[in-house]
Scaffold this motif. Structure first.
Motif, PDB file in Angstrom:
ATOM      1  N   GLY A  10       0.749  -1.090  -0.066  1.00 24.49           N
ATOM      2  CA  GLY A  10       0.054  -0.041   0.001  1.00 24.49           C
ATOM      3  C   GLY A  10       0.905   1.258   0.003  1.00 24.49           C
ATOM      4  N   ARG A  13       2.111   0.765   4.001  1.00 17.74           N
ATOM      5  CA  ARG A  13       1.883  -0.541   4.406  1.00 17.74           C
ATOM      6  C   ARG A  13       2.548  -1.539   3.336  1.00 17.74           C
ATOM      7  NH1 ARG A  13      -3.628  -1.556   6.342  1.00 17.74           N
ATOM      8  NH2 ARG A  13      -4.129  -0.885   4.290  1.00 17.74           N
ATOM      9  N   LEU A  23      -1.580 -13.911   7.040  1.00 18.91           N
ATOM     10  CA  LEU A  23      -0.668 -12.834   6.603  1.00 18.91           C
ATOM     11  C   LEU A  23      -0.148 -12.038   7.459  1.00 18.91           C
ATOM     12  CD1 LEU A  23      -3.706 -11.406   4.196  1.00 18.91           C
ATOM     13  CD2 LEU A  23      -1.681 -12.884   3.349  1.00 18.91           C
ATOM     14  N   LEU A  25       0.661  -8.083   7.999  1.00 23.85           N
ATOM     15  CA  LEU A  25       0.367  -6.797   7.786  1.00 23.85           C
ATOM     16  C   LEU A  25       1.341  -5.572   8.510  1.00 23.85           C
ATOM     17  CD1 LEU A  25      -1.941  -5.712   5.908  1.00 23.85           C
ATOM     18  CD2 LEU A  25      -3.406  -5.176   8.027  1.00 23.85           C
ATOM     19  N   HIS A  67      -9.952 -10.285  11.880  1.00 30.02           N
ATOM     20  CA  HIS A  67      -8.856 -11.177  11.212  1.00 30.02           C
ATOM     21  C   HIS A  67      -7.662 -11.263  12.267  1.00 30.02           C
ATOM     22  CE1 HIS A  67      -6.550  -7.815   8.936  1.00 30.02           C
ATOM     23  NE2 HIS A  67      -6.939  -6.883   9.890  1.00 30.02           N
ATOM     24  N   ARG A  81      -5.726 -13.420   9.873  1.00 26.41           N
ATOM     25  CA  ARG A  81      -6.260 -14.593   9.117  1.00 26.41           C
ATOM     26  C   ARG A  81      -6.441 -14.376   7.718  1.00 26.41           C
ATOM     27  NH1 ARG A  81     -11.811 -15.689  11.730  1.00 26.41           N
ATOM     28  NH2 ARG A  81     -12.023 -17.682  10.275  1.00 26.41           N
ATOM     29  N   LEU A  83      -8.287 -13.666   4.265  1.00 29.94           N
ATOM     30  CA  LEU A  83      -9.598 -13.983   4.085  1.00 29.94           C
ATOM     31  C   LEU A  83     -10.007 -13.843   2.662  1.00 29.94           C
ATOM     32  CD1 LEU A  83     -10.670 -11.370   6.873  1.00 29.94           C
ATOM     33  CD2 LEU A  83     -10.885 -13.589   6.951  1.00 29.94           C
ATOM     34  N   ASP A 202      -8.261  -5.631   7.451  1.00 31.24           N
ATOM     35  CA  ASP A 202      -7.361  -4.302   7.466  1.00 31.24           C
ATOM     36  C   ASP A 202      -6.940  -3.712   8.703  1.00 31.24           C
ATOM     37  OD1 ASP A 202      -6.377  -2.947   5.104  1.00 31.24           O
ATOM     38  OD2 ASP A 202      -7.523  -1.330   5.936  1.00 31.24           O
TER      39      ASP A 202
HETATM   40  C1  PZK Z   1      -5.786  -7.922   2.212  1.00 36.64           C
HETATM   41  N1  PZK Z   1      -5.193  -5.823   1.490  1.00 36.64           N
HETATM   42  C2  PZK Z   1      -4.866  -4.367   1.477  1.00 36.64           C
HETATM   43  C3  PZK Z   1      -2.689  -4.063   0.268  1.00 36.64           C
HETATM   44  C4  PZK Z   1      -1.162  -3.722   2.769  1.00 36.64           C
HETATM   45  C5  PZK Z   1      -2.810  -3.885   2.747  1.00 36.64           C
HETATM   46  N2  PZK Z   1      -7.216 -10.597   6.034  1.00 36.64           N
HETATM   47  C6  PZK Z   1      -6.889 -10.251   4.780  1.00 36.64           C
HETATM   48  N3  PZK Z   1      -6.921 -11.405   3.795  1.00 36.64           N
HETATM   49  C7  PZK Z   1      -6.759 -11.207   2.740  1.00 36.64           C
HETATM   50  N4  PZK Z   1      -6.364 -10.079   2.082  1.00 36.64           N
HETATM   51  C8  PZK Z   1      -6.216  -9.279   2.788  1.00 36.64           C
HETATM   52  C9  PZK Z   1      -6.345  -9.175   4.238  1.00 36.64           C
HETATM   53  C10 PZK Z   1      -6.490  -8.031   4.889  1.00 36.64           C
HETATM   54  N5  PZK Z   1      -6.365  -7.154   5.684  1.00 36.64           N
HETATM   55  C11 PZK Z   1      -5.675  -6.658   2.614  1.00 36.64           C
HETATM   56  N6  PZK Z   1      -5.059  -6.602   0.545  1.00 36.64           N
HETATM   57  C12 PZK Z   1      -5.599  -7.796   0.785  1.00 36.64           C
HETATM   58  C13 PZK Z   1      -3.481  -3.918   1.703  1.00 36.64           C
HETATM   59  C14 PZK Z   1      -1.253  -3.811   0.364  1.00 36.64           C
HETATM   60  C15 PZK Z   1      -0.772  -3.635   1.492  1.00 36.64           C
HETATM   61  F1  PZK Z   1      -0.523  -3.808   3.967  1.00 36.64           F
END
Ligand code: PZK
Length: 286
Positions: A10, A13, A23, A25, A67, A81, A83, A202
Protein backbone atom coordinates in the motif's frame (compact mmCIF):
# COMPACT_ATOMS: atom_id res chain seq x y z
CA UNK A 1 10.66 -24.68 6.45
CA UNK A 2 8.69 -21.48 5.98
CA UNK A 3 9.31 -18.26 4.11
CA UNK A 4 7.65 -14.88 4.36
CA UNK A 5 6.59 -13.80 0.88
CA UNK A 6 5.82 -10.21 -0.03
CA UNK A 7 2.34 -10.13 -1.62
CA UNK A 8 1.36 -6.45 -1.73
CA UNK A 9 2.24 -2.83 -1.08
CA UNK A 10 0.00 0.00 0.00
CA UNK A 11 1.15 3.61 0.05
CA UNK A 12 2.43 3.25 3.61
CA UNK A 13 2.04 -0.50 4.39
CA UNK A 14 3.31 -3.87 3.25
CA UNK A 15 1.55 -7.22 3.14
CA UNK A 16 3.31 -10.61 3.43
CA UNK A 17 2.05 -14.21 3.30
CA UNK A 18 3.16 -16.32 6.28
CA UNK A 19 1.49 -19.52 5.03
CA UNK A 20 -1.77 -20.53 3.29
CA UNK A 21 -3.93 -19.20 6.11
CA UNK A 22 -2.02 -16.28 7.58
CA UNK A 23 -0.83 -12.83 6.48
CA UNK A 24 1.48 -10.28 8.06
CA UNK A 25 0.38 -6.64 7.73
CA UNK A 26 3.30 -4.28 8.41
CA UNK A 27 2.77 -0.55 8.99
CA UNK A 28 5.75 1.59 7.93
CA UNK A 29 6.67 5.04 9.26
CA UNK A 30 5.87 6.59 5.88
CA UNK A 31 3.34 9.43 5.81
CA UNK A 32 1.21 10.64 2.92
CA UNK A 33 -0.19 14.13 2.62
CA UNK A 34 -2.55 15.26 -0.15
CA UNK A 35 -2.20 11.65 -1.43
CA UNK A 36 1.57 11.87 -1.90
CA UNK A 37 4.01 9.80 0.21
CA UNK A 38 6.73 12.12 1.55
CA UNK A 39 10.47 11.35 1.47
CA UNK A 40 10.74 11.89 5.26
CA UNK A 41 9.40 9.29 7.72
CA UNK A 42 7.70 9.92 11.09
CA UNK A 43 9.47 7.70 13.67
CA UNK A 44 7.05 5.31 15.43
CA UNK A 45 4.06 6.12 13.21
CA UNK A 46 3.83 2.45 12.15
CA UNK A 47 3.85 1.22 15.75
CA UNK A 48 1.20 3.77 16.77
CA UNK A 49 -1.13 2.71 13.96
CA UNK A 50 -0.65 -1.00 14.62
CA UNK A 51 -1.19 -0.51 18.37
CA UNK A 52 -4.38 1.46 17.74
CA UNK A 53 -5.74 -1.21 15.37
CA UNK A 54 -4.95 -3.92 17.93
CA UNK A 55 -6.68 -1.96 20.67
CA UNK A 56 -9.83 -1.48 18.60
CA UNK A 57 -9.91 -5.07 17.31
CA UNK A 58 -9.80 -6.29 20.93
CA UNK A 59 -12.47 -3.80 22.01
CA UNK A 60 -14.90 -4.62 19.17
CA UNK A 61 -14.68 -8.43 19.20
CA UNK A 62 -18.17 -8.59 20.67
CA UNK A 63 -19.62 -6.67 17.72
CA UNK A 64 -18.05 -8.61 14.84
CA UNK A 65 -15.32 -11.22 14.24
CA UNK A 66 -11.98 -9.80 13.06
CA UNK A 67 -8.83 -11.01 11.31
CA UNK A 68 -6.32 -10.23 14.08
CA UNK A 69 -4.35 -13.28 15.30
CA UNK A 70 -1.62 -11.40 17.17
CA UNK A 71 0.68 -8.39 17.26
CA UNK A 72 4.35 -8.73 16.29
CA UNK A 73 6.96 -8.20 18.95
CA UNK A 74 8.17 -5.21 16.89
CA UNK A 75 4.83 -3.46 17.57
CA UNK A 76 4.41 -2.53 13.89
CA UNK A 77 3.10 -5.80 12.46
CA UNK A 78 -0.15 -7.72 12.77
CA UNK A 79 -0.53 -11.42 12.09
CA UNK A 80 -3.93 -11.89 10.42
CA UNK A 81 -6.23 -14.59 9.10
CA UNK A 82 -6.27 -14.70 5.33
CA UNK A 83 -9.78 -13.99 4.06
CA UNK A 84 -11.77 -13.69 0.89
CA UNK A 85 -12.05 -9.89 0.71
CA UNK A 86 -15.34 -8.19 -0.19
CA UNK A 87 -15.11 -5.74 -3.13
CA UNK A 88 -16.44 -2.60 -1.40
CA UNK A 89 -14.97 -0.08 1.05
CA UNK A 90 -17.33 0.46 3.96
CA UNK A 91 -17.29 4.16 4.87
CA UNK A 92 -19.23 5.61 7.81
CA UNK A 93 -19.60 9.36 8.27
CA UNK A 94 -20.72 11.07 11.44
CA UNK A 95 -19.73 14.56 10.27
CA UNK A 96 -19.86 16.37 6.93
CA UNK A 97 -16.28 16.54 5.59
CA UNK A 98 -14.17 15.76 2.55
CA UNK A 99 -15.97 14.22 -0.42
CA UNK A 100 -19.17 13.97 1.65
CA UNK A 101 -19.26 17.76 2.07
CA UNK A 102 -18.46 18.29 -1.65
CA UNK A 103 -21.31 15.98 -2.64
CA UNK A 104 -23.77 17.57 -0.19
CA UNK A 105 -23.03 21.09 -1.49
CA UNK A 106 -23.77 19.98 -5.06
CA UNK A 107 -26.79 17.74 -4.53
CA UNK A 108 -27.91 17.66 -0.89
CA UNK A 109 -27.06 13.97 -0.73
CA UNK A 110 -24.08 11.65 -0.12
CA UNK A 111 -23.98 8.24 -1.85
CA UNK A 112 -27.73 8.36 -2.40
CA UNK A 113 -28.43 9.28 1.24
CA UNK A 114 -30.60 12.40 1.36
CA UNK A 115 -29.57 14.78 4.17
CA UNK A 116 -31.46 17.67 5.80
CA UNK A 117 -30.98 21.15 4.29
CA UNK A 118 -28.86 23.89 5.83
CA UNK A 119 -25.91 21.79 6.99
CA UNK A 120 -22.50 23.49 7.19
CA UNK A 121 -19.06 22.07 6.46
CA UNK A 122 -17.95 19.78 9.37
CA UNK A 123 -21.44 19.71 10.95
CA UNK A 124 -22.35 16.60 12.90
CA UNK A 125 -24.95 14.55 11.02
CA UNK A 126 -28.30 13.75 12.68
CA UNK A 127 -27.11 10.13 12.67
CA UNK A 128 -24.07 8.33 11.18
CA UNK A 129 -24.52 7.35 7.53
CA UNK A 130 -23.11 4.42 5.56
CA UNK A 131 -21.51 5.59 2.29
CA UNK A 132 -19.70 2.63 0.66
CA UNK A 133 -17.32 3.07 -2.27
CA UNK A 134 -15.65 0.96 -4.91
CA UNK A 135 -12.10 -0.26 -4.27
CA UNK A 136 -10.20 1.51 -7.01
CA UNK A 137 -6.98 -0.25 -8.06
CA UNK A 138 -5.79 3.04 -9.57
CA UNK A 139 -7.08 6.54 -8.86
CA UNK A 140 -9.87 7.35 -6.43
CA UNK A 141 -12.61 5.25 -4.87
CA UNK A 142 -16.03 6.03 -6.36
CA UNK A 143 -19.24 6.33 -4.33
CA UNK A 144 -21.73 3.48 -4.66
CA UNK A 145 -25.50 3.56 -4.23
CA UNK A 146 -27.17 0.91 -2.07
CA UNK A 147 -28.38 -0.76 -5.28
CA UNK A 148 -24.89 -0.91 -6.82
CA UNK A 149 -23.40 -2.21 -3.56
CA UNK A 150 -26.10 -4.88 -3.37
CA UNK A 151 -25.18 -5.99 -6.88
CA UNK A 152 -21.52 -6.37 -5.80
CA UNK A 153 -21.98 -8.24 -2.49
CA UNK A 154 -25.65 -9.27 -2.36
CA UNK A 155 -28.50 -7.44 -0.62
CA UNK A 156 -28.34 -9.49 2.55
CA UNK A 157 -24.58 -9.03 2.98
CA UNK A 158 -24.99 -5.33 2.20
CA UNK A 159 -27.53 -4.96 5.01
CA UNK A 160 -25.16 -6.76 7.40
CA UNK A 161 -22.20 -4.54 6.37
CA UNK A 162 -24.27 -1.40 6.94
CA UNK A 163 -25.50 -2.50 10.37
CA UNK A 164 -22.09 -3.69 11.61
CA UNK A 165 -20.23 -0.65 10.19
CA UNK A 166 -22.56 1.79 11.94
CA UNK A 167 -22.32 -0.14 15.23
CA UNK A 168 -18.51 -0.10 15.05
CA UNK A 169 -18.37 3.60 14.25
CA UNK A 170 -20.85 4.54 16.99
CA UNK A 171 -18.89 2.61 19.59
CA UNK A 172 -15.47 4.05 18.61
CA UNK A 173 -16.71 7.61 18.07
CA UNK A 174 -18.27 7.58 21.54
CA UNK A 175 -15.06 6.31 23.13
CA UNK A 176 -12.89 8.81 21.20
CA UNK A 177 -15.18 11.72 22.07
CA UNK A 178 -14.69 10.96 25.78
CA UNK A 179 -10.94 11.42 25.20
CA UNK A 180 -11.36 14.72 23.33
CA UNK A 181 -11.04 13.30 19.82
CA UNK A 182 -13.79 13.57 17.22
CA UNK A 183 -13.84 10.59 14.89
CA UNK A 184 -15.44 12.36 11.93
CA UNK A 185 -15.55 9.38 9.58
CA UNK A 186 -13.90 6.03 9.00
CA UNK A 187 -13.37 3.28 6.46
CA UNK A 188 -13.51 -0.49 6.96
CA UNK A 189 -12.62 -3.47 4.83
CA UNK A 190 -14.32 -6.79 5.43
CA UNK A 191 -13.79 -10.32 4.23
CA UNK A 192 -15.40 -13.70 4.73
CA UNK A 193 -13.92 -16.87 6.25
CA UNK A 194 -14.21 -20.45 4.93
CA UNK A 195 -17.68 -20.69 6.52
CA UNK A 196 -18.87 -17.53 4.78
CA UNK A 197 -18.96 -15.58 8.06
CA UNK A 198 -18.29 -11.85 7.97
CA UNK A 199 -14.83 -10.86 9.34
CA UNK A 200 -13.50 -7.31 9.89
CA UNK A 201 -10.05 -6.89 8.27
CA UNK A 202 -7.36 -4.32 7.45
CA UNK A 203 -6.59 -1.56 10.00
CA UNK A 204 -9.38 0.04 12.02
CA UNK A 205 -9.86 3.45 13.63
CA UNK A 206 -6.34 4.63 12.86
CA UNK A 207 -5.65 8.19 11.72
CA UNK A 208 -4.87 6.75 8.24
CA UNK A 209 -8.29 5.08 7.93
CA UNK A 210 -10.29 7.78 9.74
CA UNK A 211 -10.49 11.56 10.20
CA UNK A 212 -9.42 12.49 13.74
CA UNK A 213 -10.19 16.06 14.85
CA UNK A 214 -9.17 17.70 18.15
CA UNK A 215 -12.51 18.31 19.90
CA UNK A 216 -11.30 21.46 21.68
CA UNK A 217 -10.75 23.19 18.30
CA UNK A 218 -13.94 21.94 16.64
CA UNK A 219 -15.91 24.70 14.92
CA UNK A 220 -18.43 23.86 12.20
CA UNK A 221 -18.63 26.12 9.13
CA UNK A 222 -14.99 25.54 8.11
CA UNK A 223 -12.63 22.66 7.45
CA UNK A 224 -11.11 21.19 10.64
CA UNK A 225 -7.49 20.77 11.62
CA UNK A 226 -6.27 17.18 11.32
CA UNK A 227 -5.28 15.75 14.72
CA UNK A 228 -2.16 14.10 13.28
CA UNK A 229 -1.21 15.69 9.94
CA UNK A 230 -1.91 19.40 10.39
CA UNK A 231 1.75 20.43 10.94
CA UNK A 232 2.73 18.56 7.80
CA UNK A 233 -0.07 20.07 5.72
CA UNK A 234 0.67 23.59 6.95
CA UNK A 235 4.40 23.21 6.30
CA UNK A 236 3.86 21.69 2.83
CA UNK A 237 1.42 24.45 1.85
CA UNK A 238 3.74 27.18 3.22
CA UNK A 239 6.28 26.09 0.59
CA UNK A 240 3.77 26.59 -2.20
CA UNK A 241 4.08 22.88 -3.08
CA UNK A 242 1.63 21.98 -5.87
CA UNK A 243 0.73 18.61 -4.23
CA UNK A 244 2.28 16.62 -7.06
CA UNK A 245 5.08 14.05 -6.76
CA UNK A 246 7.65 14.32 -5.23
CA UNK A 247 6.57 15.86 -1.94
CA UNK A 248 8.88 17.99 0.22
CA UNK A 249 11.36 16.79 2.83
CA UNK A 250 10.19 17.68 6.33
CA UNK A 251 12.32 19.68 8.80
CA UNK A 252 12.96 18.12 12.20
CA UNK A 253 10.53 20.34 14.15
CA UNK A 254 7.67 19.25 11.85
CA UNK A 255 8.72 15.58 12.19
CA UNK A 256 8.94 15.75 15.99
CA UNK A 257 5.70 17.74 16.38
CA UNK A 258 3.88 15.23 14.15
CA UNK A 259 5.36 12.25 16.01
CA UNK A 260 4.10 13.75 19.28
CA UNK A 261 0.59 14.08 17.83
CA UNK A 262 0.55 10.38 16.87
CA UNK A 263 1.77 9.40 20.35
CA UNK A 264 -0.84 11.66 21.94
CA UNK A 265 -3.67 10.11 19.92
CA UNK A 266 -2.42 6.63 20.85
CA UNK A 267 -2.17 7.38 24.57
CA UNK A 268 -5.50 9.21 24.79
CA UNK A 269 -7.41 6.51 22.94
CA UNK A 270 -5.81 3.41 24.46
CA UNK A 271 -5.02 4.74 27.95
CA UNK A 272 -1.63 3.00 27.59
CA UNK A 273 1.72 4.84 27.46
CA UNK A 274 3.49 4.41 24.15
CA UNK A 275 6.61 3.35 26.05
CA UNK A 276 4.71 0.49 27.68
CA UNK A 277 3.30 -0.54 24.28
CA UNK A 278 6.80 -0.50 22.74
CA UNK A 279 8.03 -2.92 25.41
CA UNK A 280 5.00 -5.22 25.31
CA UNK A 281 2.58 -4.69 22.38
CA UNK A 282 0.00 -7.21 23.73
CA UNK A 283 -0.89 -4.73 26.50
CA UNK A 284 -3.38 -3.03 24.18
CA UNK A 285 -5.28 -6.30 23.66
CA UNK A 286 -6.58 -6.65 27.22
C1 PZK B 1 -5.82 -7.88 2.10
N1 PZK B 1 -5.24 -5.83 1.54
C2 PZK B 1 -4.93 -4.40 1.56
C3 PZK B 1 -2.75 -4.04 0.40
C4 PZK B 1 -1.39 -3.76 2.73
C5 PZK B 1 -2.76 -4.02 2.73
N2 PZK B 1 -7.12 -10.56 6.09
C6 PZK B 1 -6.88 -10.40 4.76
N3 PZK B 1 -7.01 -11.47 3.95
C7 PZK B 1 -6.76 -11.35 2.64
N4 PZK B 1 -6.38 -10.20 2.08
C8 PZK B 1 -6.24 -9.08 2.81
C9 PZK B 1 -6.49 -9.15 4.20
C10 PZK B 1 -6.37 -8.00 5.04
N5 PZK B 1 -6.28 -7.08 5.69
C11 PZK B 1 -5.65 -6.59 2.54
N6 PZK B 1 -5.17 -6.54 0.44
C12 PZK B 1 -5.53 -7.82 0.76
C13 PZK B 1 -3.45 -4.15 1.57
C14 PZK B 1 -1.37 -3.81 0.40
C15 PZK B 1 -0.69 -3.66 1.59
F1 PZK B 1 -0.72 -3.65 3.88
Amino acid sequence: MSETVHVGSGKVRELYALDDERLLLVASDRISVFDVVLPTEIPDKGRVLTGLSGFWFARTRGLVRNHLLGLGEDGRSMECRKLEMLPIECVVRGYLAGSGWSSYKKSGEVCGVQLPGGLRESDELPEPIFTPTTKATTGHDEPLTAKESGELVGAERFAELERVSIELYSYAAGHAREQGIILADTKFEFGTDEEGQLVLADEIFTPDSSRFWPADEYEPGRSQASFDKQFVRDYAESLGWDKSYPGPDLPDDVVQGTRQRYLEAFERLTGVSFEEYAGKPEVVLS
